[in-house]
Design a protein around this motif. Structure first.
Motif, PDB file in Angstrom:
ATOM      1  N   GLU A  66       0.836  -1.199   0.000  1.00  0.00           N
ATOM      2  CA  GLU A  66       0.000   0.000   0.000  1.00  0.00           C
ATOM      3  C   GLU A  66       0.876   1.257   0.000  1.00  0.00           C
ATOM      4  O   GLU A  66       1.569   1.554   0.971  1.00  0.00           O
ATOM      5  CB  GLU A  66      -0.959   0.041   1.197  1.00  0.00           C
ATOM      6  N   VAL A  69       1.144   3.708   2.979  1.00  0.00           N
ATOM      7  CA  VAL A  69       1.720   3.012   4.140  1.00  0.00           C
ATOM      8  C   VAL A  69       3.239   2.857   3.939  1.00  0.00           C
ATOM      9  O   VAL A  69       4.024   3.057   4.871  1.00  0.00           O
ATOM     10  CB  VAL A  69       1.039   1.637   4.339  1.00  0.00           C
ATOM     11  N   GLU A  72       5.089   6.153   4.620  1.00  0.00           N
ATOM     12  CA  GLU A  72       5.260   6.415   6.064  1.00  0.00           C
ATOM     13  C   GLU A  72       6.361   5.522   6.633  1.00  0.00           C
ATOM     14  O   GLU A  72       7.163   5.947   7.468  1.00  0.00           O
ATOM     15  CB  GLU A  72       3.939   6.163   6.816  1.00  0.00           C
ATOM     16  N   TYR A  92       0.147  18.616  13.795  1.00  0.00           N
ATOM     17  CA  TYR A  92      -0.982  19.160  13.030  1.00  0.00           C
ATOM     18  C   TYR A  92      -0.663  19.187  11.525  1.00  0.00           C
ATOM     19  O   TYR A  92      -1.498  18.814  10.700  1.00  0.00           O
ATOM     20  CB  TYR A  92      -1.367  20.560  13.526  1.00  0.00           C
ATOM     21  N   ARG A  94       1.394  17.252  10.015  1.00  0.00           N
ATOM     22  CA  ARG A  94       1.377  15.854   9.572  1.00  0.00           C
ATOM     23  C   ARG A  94      -0.062  15.400   9.313  1.00  0.00           C
ATOM     24  O   ARG A  94      -0.353  14.729   8.324  1.00  0.00           O
ATOM     25  CB  ARG A  94       2.009  14.939  10.633  1.00  0.00           C
ATOM     26  N   ALA A  95      -0.962  15.788  10.218  1.00  0.00           N
ATOM     27  CA  ALA A  95      -2.374  15.413  10.049  1.00  0.00           C
ATOM     28  C   ALA A  95      -2.943  16.024   8.771  1.00  0.00           C
ATOM     29  O   ALA A  95      -3.687  15.367   8.034  1.00  0.00           O
ATOM     30  CB  ALA A  95      -3.182  15.868  11.270  1.00  0.00           C
ATOM     31  N   ARG A  98      -1.693  14.074   5.779  1.00  0.00           N
ATOM     32  CA  ARG A  98      -2.385  12.773   5.656  1.00  0.00           C
ATOM     33  C   ARG A  98      -3.824  12.953   5.192  1.00  0.00           C
ATOM     34  O   ARG A  98      -4.327  12.164   4.394  1.00  0.00           O
ATOM     35  CB  ARG A  98      -2.375  12.047   7.010  1.00  0.00           C
ATOM     36  N   PHE A  99      -4.489  13.968   5.725  1.00  0.00           N
ATOM     37  CA  PHE A  99      -5.885  14.221   5.333  1.00  0.00           C
ATOM     38  C   PHE A  99      -5.969  14.463   3.826  1.00  0.00           C
ATOM     39  O   PHE A  99      -6.792  13.865   3.130  1.00  0.00           O
ATOM     40  CB  PHE A  99      -6.421  15.437   6.102  1.00  0.00           C
ATOM     41  N   TRP A 100      -5.105  15.339   3.314  1.00  0.00           N
ATOM     42  CA  TRP A 100      -5.190  15.695   1.894  1.00  0.00           C
ATOM     43  C   TRP A 100      -4.675  14.592   0.986  1.00  0.00           C
ATOM     44  O   TRP A 100      -5.116  14.454  -0.161  1.00  0.00           O
ATOM     45  CB  TRP A 100      -4.499  17.039   1.633  1.00  0.00           C
ATOM     46  N   GLN A 102      -5.144  11.388   1.588  1.00  0.00           N
ATOM     47  CA  GLN A 102      -6.285  10.474   1.507  1.00  0.00           C
ATOM     48  C   GLN A 102      -7.347  11.053   0.572  1.00  0.00           C
ATOM     49  O   GLN A 102      -7.926  10.347  -0.259  1.00  0.00           O
ATOM     50  CB  GLN A 102      -6.869  10.268   2.919  1.00  0.00           C
ATOM     51  N   PHE A 103      -7.592  12.352   0.699  1.00  0.00           N
ATOM     52  CA  PHE A 103      -8.558  13.031  -0.161  1.00  0.00           C
ATOM     53  C   PHE A 103      -8.136  12.923  -1.632  1.00  0.00           C
ATOM     54  O   PHE A 103      -8.961  12.626  -2.506  1.00  0.00           O
ATOM     55  CB  PHE A 103      -8.666  14.505   0.249  1.00  0.00           C
ATOM     56  N   TYR A 137     -10.534  21.713  -4.435  1.00  0.00           N
ATOM     57  CA  TYR A 137     -10.044  21.674  -3.047  1.00  0.00           C
ATOM     58  C   TYR A 137      -8.517  21.637  -3.009  1.00  0.00           C
ATOM     59  O   TYR A 137      -7.890  22.296  -2.190  1.00  0.00           O
ATOM     60  CB  TYR A 137     -10.590  20.450  -2.310  1.00  0.00           C
TER      61      TYR A 137
ATOM     62  N   VAL B  69      -6.844   9.664  10.775  1.00  0.00           N
ATOM     63  CA  VAL B  69      -5.917  10.802  10.823  1.00  0.00           C
ATOM     64  C   VAL B  69      -5.913  11.407  12.233  1.00  0.00           C
ATOM     65  O   VAL B  69      -4.854  11.752  12.775  1.00  0.00           O
ATOM     66  CB  VAL B  69      -6.311  11.869   9.763  1.00  0.00           C
ATOM     67  N   TYR B  73      -2.850  11.828  14.946  1.00  0.00           N
ATOM     68  CA  TYR B  73      -2.572  13.160  15.520  1.00  0.00           C
ATOM     69  C   TYR B  73      -2.500  13.076  17.041  1.00  0.00           C
ATOM     70  O   TYR B  73      -1.563  13.585  17.664  1.00  0.00           O
ATOM     71  CB  TYR B  73      -3.667  14.137  15.090  1.00  0.00           C
TER      72      TYR B  73
END
Lengths: 229, 229
Positions: A66, A69, A72, A92, A94-95, A98-100, A102-103, A137, B69, B73
């Motif tokens: 993956e 994964v 990381e 923050y 890092r979060a 990861r959020f974007w 995944q998006f 976005y 995520v 965090y």
């Protein structure tokens, strides 16, 4: 230390993320390249029996699959000192990365593929609109910055990196237009900057190879879809 | 330090992961509970404009969305000393936890929901079979261990935690059976152990509240599906 090995396919945008990351880290590796014409290799089936997909990283007896994964893992195993950092330090930031990431995978990659595969015109138009919304976005995330990670590329740049080289091929072969330079000026600028980085540029697949791959791939996937009555 | 706030819904399995994590870390927090009857709150729409979904963590001026995520965090911000670790230390073990957490969400959660929503019998039977295949992978991961993380629960246990309390409700309301104790003895044992941990047990939603929620939710989602001719 045993040399790292990555199982990849020559055209896979997900595989390329890993190659880029290892180059940025200055790590040597060898490639085990899948040949889809011959079916999946024994090594791939044994290494990633769950998903049976590239990329897979083989590192000194352990196997990681993956792409996000693996990124990381690479960043956590080879960190500090002279090793190029992929993720920022701050929890923050890092979060956010990861959020974007995944998006970008869930909405932009999938949205683009859905738009390509849509067959009737209204369905295709709607899928393109949805994909454009998702890219909007990302455009907002990169506005005013050179790279998603700041002045240098990082994890999210690698995950979104396919936009710089694969997207126009997917658009061309899928008969769609999403990534308009006027609509997405900041993402376009980012893509140009990204692709000029030596470690990125030196391992891009030739465009004609990608075009041939996607023509065959789309035709194969369409043949699997149930026909409308 | 300003108190942590999490935007949750009373019945959401994804929200509960965050509450569990904060309890394990020994952090105080307040809940902002969404009421679906009234529509999404201004706070939720402002805090997570991209997905408009719970859970969202509000921490001292920053906002983090997407449950996995948020878990990372929390683990990165409150680490070391007496703070309960969610992810293991070793890069390979961390990669394994992330791989299986993604798998559990992509295959087990989604597979279960798909099986619930399937309407005609052959389609439902096939969806149940596929879900059972996915749970079989998880069963193999937990064989011979008390928790996914070892002797104590961790990140992957929290992500898979819904199996211990939500799954039987989803099965009951969706008219399916996946999680058979004979087929999945190790996962069953794990679920019993998991749910007895005080920080887990003390914030579980009552079963009848979940049943009512899923009856309404399934009926609503089915009403959105295009009817077959």
């Amino acid at each position: 230390m045993a040399k790292l090995k990555i199982i990849v396919s020559a055209t896979s945008m997900f595989s390329k993320r890993i190659q880029w990351a290892l180059k940025l880290k200055g790590l040597e590796y060898e490639l085990s390249i899948e040949d889809w014409e011959k079916g999946k290799s024994e090594l791939l089936l044994k290494s990633n029996p769950v998903h049976k997909l590239v990329p897979v990283l083989l590192d000194d007896g352990v196997v990681v699959a993956e792409s996000k994964v693996i990124l990381e893992y690479i960043d956590e195993k080879w960190k500090g000192g002279d090793f190029y950092p992929l993720l920022p330090q701050d929890p923050y930031e890092r979060a956010q990365a990861r959020f974007w990431a995944q998006f970008a995978d869930d909405k932009c990659v999938s949205g683009t593929i859905e738009a390509c595969l849509a067959e009737d015109a209204p369905e295709k138009e709607k899928a393109v609109e949805t994909a454009i919304e998702s890219f909007t976005y990302l455009e907002k995330q990169i506005e005013g910055k050179k790279f998603f990670a700041g002045d240098k590329i990082g994890y999210l740049d690698l995950v979104a990196g396919w936009i710089s080289h694969w997207l126009s091929v997917v658009e061309e072969t899928g008969g769609i237009k999403i990534f308009d330079a006027e609509r997405f000026p900041s993402l376009h600028k980012w893509a140009q900057n990204f692709i000029e980085i030596p470690q990125i540029k030196e391992c891009l697949p030739p465009r004609d190879v990608l075009v041939n791959h996607y023509i065959r791939r789309l035709s194969y996937v369409r043949s699997l879809k149930p026909k409308k009555p």
